[in-house]
Enzyme design. Sequence first.
Site, PDB file in Angstrom:
ATOM      1  N   SER A  99       0.140 -56.909  17.742  1.00  0.00           N
ATOM      2  CA  SER A  99       0.044 -56.651  19.596  1.00  0.00           C
ATOM      3  C   SER A  99      -0.841 -57.092  20.357  1.00  0.00           C
ATOM      4  CB  SER A  99       0.935 -55.166  19.853  1.00  0.00           C
ATOM      5  OG  SER A  99       2.036 -55.053  19.005  1.00  0.00           O
ATOM      6  N   LYS A 174       7.260 -56.674  24.040  1.00  0.00           N
ATOM      7  CA  LYS A 174       6.682 -56.050  22.974  1.00  0.00           C
ATOM      8  C   LYS A 174       6.103 -54.719  24.126  1.00  0.00           C
ATOM      9  CE  LYS A 174       4.844 -52.955  20.049  1.00  0.00           C
ATOM     10  NZ  LYS A 174       4.116 -53.135  18.813  1.00  0.00           N
ATOM     11  N   LYS A 242      -4.425 -49.251  24.442  1.00  0.00           N
ATOM     12  CA  LYS A 242      -4.399 -50.692  24.234  1.00  0.00           C
ATOM     13  C   LYS A 242      -2.788 -51.198  24.388  1.00  0.00           C
ATOM     14  CE  LYS A 242      -3.013 -53.184  20.489  1.00  0.00           C
ATOM     15  NZ  LYS A 242      -2.446 -52.949  20.125  1.00  0.00           N
TER      16      LYS A 242
END
Length: 298
Positions: A99, A174, A242
Amino acid sequence: MSKLPQIAWIGLGIMGSPMSENLIKAGYSVTGYTLEREKLDRLAAAGGTAAASIAEAVKDADIIITMVPASPQVEAIAYGEDGILANARRGALLIDMSSITPQTSVDLAAAAAEKGVRVLDAPVSGGEAGAIEAVLSIMVGGTQDDFDAAKPILDVLGKTIVLCGPHGSGQTVKAANQLIVAVNIQACAEAVVFLEKSGVDLAAALDVLGGGLAGSTVLARKTGNFLNRDFKPGFRIDLHHKDMGIVTDAARNVGAALPVGAVVANLVASLRAQGDGGLDHSALLRGVERLSGQKVEG
């Protein structure tokens, strides 16, 4: 029957290990590389081959799959004389399941094309349980031909596999996924504290909530974490922090407002600053407990 493609797997963490093992169970030959010796031993015990370097892992591979924490790690394993692009054979297909930022995926695809390597960005949702059970949702960016070539392998790893658009599109979807998940966990955590302070049977309450419109995959997956205060990491706060940075930056770039998402991003950051970054993202409950004046263990 045609011979199954040779697979190299780079990154054998919480997600990568069970995913690579599912490919081995499906009959694929998997050569893996990661930094932790014990993870390489686990791969070998499952029937895979442990490589001593990225170059060794990828040199004969038809398919190279990467699953590492963030953009800097993807760049570190992809570029340079010891990286994937310098050592993969022409025509190989690189499937990055990390990701990362959409732009990192776009840049990687462009650099790989110069080396004759095809690329898909294919991040996943479903956490450790989804990886183990091979029911991940996989959102893919790239060309239709490369997606079609990768589909039999992705079918081993997940249940919902969708081509979302060109390079970077998988990462964009995502990012949206992580926004929804974080907001959902935060709402569930607030409901848990509200219910407990109200003296309601929490297990019964979560059971009935799960059967109504408030039900969600997040609630179903995380109810045990909430009830047992079990925050063993399936997906760490550090990583969700993150990801919230990725979605807030990407939204700013396209002019999309994330008023609730921005608040939850700050709550995730706060939890991390308080030393809970290594815990599962269901530990957002601990932040709500602190704000509500409850004593938090540990």
